[in-house]
Structure formats: structure tokens, C-alpha cells
Design a protein around this motif. Structure first.
Motif, PDB file in Angstrom:
ATOM      1  N   VAL A 129       0.837  -1.192   0.000  1.00  0.00           N
ATOM      2  CA  VAL A 129       0.000   0.000   0.000  1.00  0.00           C
ATOM      3  C   VAL A 129       0.878   1.250   0.000  1.00  0.00           C
ATOM      4  O   VAL A 129       0.465   2.311  -0.465  1.00  0.00           O
ATOM      5  CB  VAL A 129      -0.957  -0.035   1.219  1.00  0.00           C
ATOM      6  CG1 VAL A 129      -0.196   0.171   2.513  1.00  0.00           C
ATOM      7  CG2 VAL A 129      -2.070   0.982   1.084  1.00  0.00           C
ATOM      8  N   GLN A 130       2.123   1.108   0.496  1.00  0.00           N
ATOM      9  CA  GLN A 130       3.043   2.244   0.501  1.00  0.00           C
ATOM     10  C   GLN A 130       3.595   2.581  -0.884  1.00  0.00           C
ATOM     11  O   GLN A 130       4.330   3.543  -1.039  1.00  0.00           O
ATOM     12  CB  GLN A 130       4.201   1.998   1.468  1.00  0.00           C
ATOM     13  CG  GLN A 130       3.986   2.629   2.834  1.00  0.00           C
ATOM     14  CD  GLN A 130       3.206   1.720   3.767  1.00  0.00           C
ATOM     15  OE1 GLN A 130       3.506   0.534   3.875  1.00  0.00           O
ATOM     16  NE2 GLN A 130       2.216   2.269   4.436  1.00  0.00           N
TER      17      GLN A 130
ATOM     18  N   GLU B 279       1.548   3.508  -3.010  1.00  0.00           N
ATOM     19  CA  GLU B 279       0.519   4.491  -3.374  1.00  0.00           C
ATOM     20  C   GLU B 279       0.401   5.606  -2.350  1.00  0.00           C
ATOM     21  O   GLU B 279       0.106   6.750  -2.687  1.00  0.00           O
ATOM     22  CB  GLU B 279      -0.829   3.780  -3.513  1.00  0.00           C
ATOM     23  CG  GLU B 279      -1.972   4.650  -3.984  1.00  0.00           C
ATOM     24  CD  GLU B 279      -1.925   4.929  -5.480  1.00  0.00           C
ATOM     25  OE1 GLU B 279      -2.703   5.780  -5.948  1.00  0.00           O
ATOM     26  OE2 GLU B 279      -1.112   4.287  -6.180  1.00  0.00           O
ATOM     27  N   LEU B 280       0.627   5.268  -1.081  1.00  0.00           N
ATOM     28  CA  LEU B 280       0.456   6.209   0.016  1.00  0.00           C
ATOM     29  C   LEU B 280       1.734   6.295   0.844  1.00  0.00           C
ATOM     30  O   LEU B 280       2.328   5.278   1.173  1.00  0.00           O
ATOM     31  CB  LEU B 280      -0.693   5.753   0.928  1.00  0.00           C
ATOM     32  CG  LEU B 280      -2.064   5.561   0.266  1.00  0.00           C
ATOM     33  CD1 LEU B 280      -3.031   4.928   1.252  1.00  0.00           C
ATOM     34  CD2 LEU B 280      -2.601   6.874  -0.254  1.00  0.00           C
TER      35      LEU B 280
ATOM     36  N   GLY C 174      -2.221  -4.149   2.288  1.00  0.00           N
ATOM     37  CA  GLY C 174      -2.302  -3.048   3.234  1.00  0.00           C
ATOM     38  C   GLY C 174      -1.590  -3.441   4.516  1.00  0.00           C
ATOM     39  O   GLY C 174      -0.525  -4.067   4.489  1.00  0.00           O
TER      40      GLY C 174
ATOM     41  N   THR D  95      -8.762   2.111   7.851  1.00  0.00           N
ATOM     42  CA  THR D  95      -9.150   1.052   6.927  1.00  0.00           C
ATOM     43  C   THR D  95     -10.662   0.877   6.940  1.00  0.00           C
ATOM     44  O   THR D  95     -11.234   0.585   7.995  1.00  0.00           O
ATOM     45  CB  THR D  95      -8.479  -0.281   7.326  1.00  0.00           C
ATOM     46  OG1 THR D  95      -7.071  -0.096   7.418  1.00  0.00           O
ATOM     47  CG2 THR D  95      -8.771  -1.366   6.304  1.00  0.00           C
TER      48      THR D  95
ATOM     49  N   PHE E 128      -4.646  -4.113  -5.175  1.00  0.00           N
ATOM     50  CA  PHE E 128      -4.538  -3.715  -3.767  1.00  0.00           C
ATOM     51  C   PHE E 128      -5.455  -4.596  -2.910  1.00  0.00           C
ATOM     52  O   PHE E 128      -6.654  -4.697  -3.176  1.00  0.00           O
ATOM     53  CB  PHE E 128      -4.909  -2.244  -3.591  1.00  0.00           C
ATOM     54  CG  PHE E 128      -3.830  -1.306  -4.056  1.00  0.00           C
ATOM     55  CD1 PHE E 128      -2.889  -0.829  -3.154  1.00  0.00           C
ATOM     56  CD2 PHE E 128      -3.729  -0.935  -5.383  1.00  0.00           C
ATOM     57  CE1 PHE E 128      -1.863   0.013  -3.575  1.00  0.00           C
ATOM     58  CE2 PHE E 128      -2.728  -0.092  -5.817  1.00  0.00           C
ATOM     59  CZ  PHE E 128      -1.792   0.388  -4.911  1.00  0.00           C
TER      60      PHE E 128
ATOM     61  N   ASP F 256      -6.215  -4.359   0.620  1.00  0.00           N
ATOM     62  CA  ASP F 256      -5.940  -3.427   1.724  1.00  0.00           C
ATOM     63  C   ASP F 256      -7.167  -3.054   2.541  1.00  0.00           C
ATOM     64  O   ASP F 256      -7.148  -2.065   3.278  1.00  0.00           O
ATOM     65  CB  ASP F 256      -5.283  -2.150   1.178  1.00  0.00           C
ATOM     66  CG  ASP F 256      -6.190  -1.386   0.207  1.00  0.00           C
ATOM     67  OD1 ASP F 256      -7.319  -1.834  -0.027  1.00  0.00           O
ATOM     68  OD2 ASP F 256      -5.737  -0.347  -0.312  1.00  0.00           O
TER      69      ASP F 256
ATOM     70  N   THR G  48      -6.837   2.343   0.217  1.00  0.00           N
ATOM     71  CA  THR G  48      -6.476   3.258  -0.865  1.00  0.00           C
ATOM     72  C   THR G  48      -7.693   3.828  -1.584  1.00  0.00           C
ATOM     73  O   THR G  48      -7.544   4.636  -2.508  1.00  0.00           O
ATOM     74  CB  THR G  48      -5.554   2.563  -1.877  1.00  0.00           C
ATOM     75  OG1 THR G  48      -6.157   1.332  -2.302  1.00  0.00           O
ATOM     76  CG2 THR G  48      -4.204   2.274  -1.276  1.00  0.00           C
TER      77      THR G  48
END
Length: 252
Positions: free
Chosen positions: A144-145, A147-148, A187, A211, A243, A245, A249
Motif C-alpha cells: 500500500v506504501q 501508493e500512500l 495493506g 481502513t 490492492f 488493503d 487506498t
């Protein structure tokens, strides 16, 4: 589409970084689905322990081959022992945390080697055999990192962003040979490697609030996506990052 489209019985899968954590859980899913699974890590002792554990689920279908996925010569040596690979899961990875002004160059280099160089080296070597056979599945574990961003992990985020683009580039080169290259971006997952974070009530509260699913991921949550990407059911899915997660996201 019939259930046979999801059948990977007898396929040989190599999972890097699979002596513990998410890697071992992914390997377990492949064993339970009937694949022949080769575990990989640098240290033979925990690797053999993982092999013995998973072999109980699929007697005679689990092997362990220790090699350093960041070392080109060792990758070639190890893959010669592994043999032809139908499904490659690039899971080996590491994390280092520090605010950017304090981030050691050596830690940056180690992250790049383990999280990016390893994917390039192992995928390049495995893809040659896949090209000869006209088929193959390459799956990369992103994050997930990719993207974020969060404080103190800028280089880690950079490595996971890099592998997402490497997946797209490998798709561009390999899809015409019948090879599918995709990524899974987990995630926040509860594993033995994240026990300290799970035990941190403040951090867990943040994860549950941030989440939409309201919880940490469990390693079993990755199995369905992995088996789909590893099977013929996803033969026209290529260059994508999926993803897993809990919706993180998808929302602000």
C-alpha cells in the motif's frame, strides 16, 4: 469459466523470502492448492523449519533452496537447483525506518537491493525459461506504501513504487511470450513481523480507523488474489497492481 481455470495442481512455484511472514503464508496457499512449492531465503535453518512445516500439508511437494536474491551469481546458482519455474512469487523484502534527514545511505542501498534489485534479478533469470515454454506467471509483492506515503519510510515507499513500474515494464516485454506479470499490494497485515505494531494500541486504532474494513489484514486474505493471479483464470490480466488493503487506498 470452469473451476479448472483456477487449477494449479502440479505447477512449480518459487516463493522468495518464504521462511516466515507473508511469504510463508503465500507458500502455504500454493501448497494447499496442489502446487509443487520451492521455498527460498538466505538462511538455511529457518528455511528448513518452514519446509518441514509446509511439507505436512503436501508431502513430497515442498523443497527449500537457500540463496541470496540480491546476488546475481547466487541467484543463478540457486535457480539452477530449483529447475523450471511456472509461478514466481517475488516476496523477499525489508523495511528500514528513519526520518529522511537521518536516513543512512547504507539502509537506502539495502532497501533498493532487497526490494527492487532482487525482483529484477530473479524475474530476469526465471523469465528466460518461461519464454522458451511460452507461458508463466510472475507475481510481485508490492505494498500500500507504493501508493500512500507515511513519515520515516520514504525510501521504502520509493522501492515499492519502483517495483510497480517494473511490473508494467516486464509486462511490456514478456506478455507476447504468454507470461503474465502482476503485483499484489497488501495493506496493513498482522504477521509475526508486525507484532509490535499490532500490540501498539494507538497504532492499531489508527489502522482500524483508517481502513474501511475496520481491521488488520490476515494473511489468509491474500490467498484468493494470489491463486487467481497464479492460475489460468487470470491469463488476460497483465501489468496490474491489485490492492488487498481492506479499502484503505479507496478513501481519504
Amino acid at each position: 469459466m470452469s473451476a479448472s481455470s483456477f487449477d494449479i495442481t502440479g505447477a512449480r512455484a518459487l516463493v522468495t523470502g518464504s521462511s516466515q511472514g507473508i511469504g510463508k503464508a503465500l507458500a502455504r496457499s500454493l501448497v494447499e492448492a496442489g502446487a509443487e512449492v520451492v521455498l527460498n531465503a538466505r538462511r538455511p535453518e529457518p528455511l528448513e523449519a518452514a519446509r518441514a512445516e509446509l511439507d505436512e500439508l503436501g508431502p513430497g511437494r515442498v523443497r527449500a533452496v537457500a540463496f541470496d536474491v540480491t546476488d546475481e551469481a547466487d541467484v543463478c546458482r540457486g535457480l539452477a537447483e530449483v529447475g523450471p519455474v511456472d509461478i514466481l512469487v517475488n516476496n523477499a523484502g525489508m523495511q528500514r525506518r528513519a526520518p529522511l534527514p537521518d536516513f543512512p545511505t547504507a539502509d537506502f542501498d539495502a532497501l533498493m537491493a532487497t526490494n527492487v534489485r532482487s525482483v529484477f534479478l530473479v524475474s530476469r533469470e526465471v523469465s528466460r525459461g518461461m519464454i522458451e515454454r511460452g507461458r508463466g506467471k510472475i507475481i510481485v509483492i508490492a505494498s500500500v506504501q507504493s501508493e500512500l506515503a507515511r513519515p520515516a519510510i520514504a525510501p521504502y515507499s520509493a522501492t515499492k513504487g519502483a517495483v510497480r513500474m517494473l511490473v508494467k515494464g516486464m509486462c511490456a516485454d514478456l506478455a507476447r511470450h504468454g507470461i503474465c506479470v502482476n503485483a499484489i499490494a497488501p495493506g496493513y497485515f498482522a504477521t509475526e513481523l508486525t507484532q509490535a505494531l499490532v500490540a501498539d494500541e494507538q497504532f492499531t486504532s489508527w489502522v482500524e480507523t483508517r481502513t474501511p474494513a475496520g481491521r488488520w489484514g490476515q494473511v489468509a486474505d491474500l490467498a484468493g488474489t494470489l491463486l487467481w493471479l497464479a492460475s489460468p483464470a487470470s491469463d488476460f490480466v497483465n501489468g496490474q497492481t491489485i490492492f488487498v488493503d481492506g479499502g484503505m487506498t479507496a478513501v481519504l
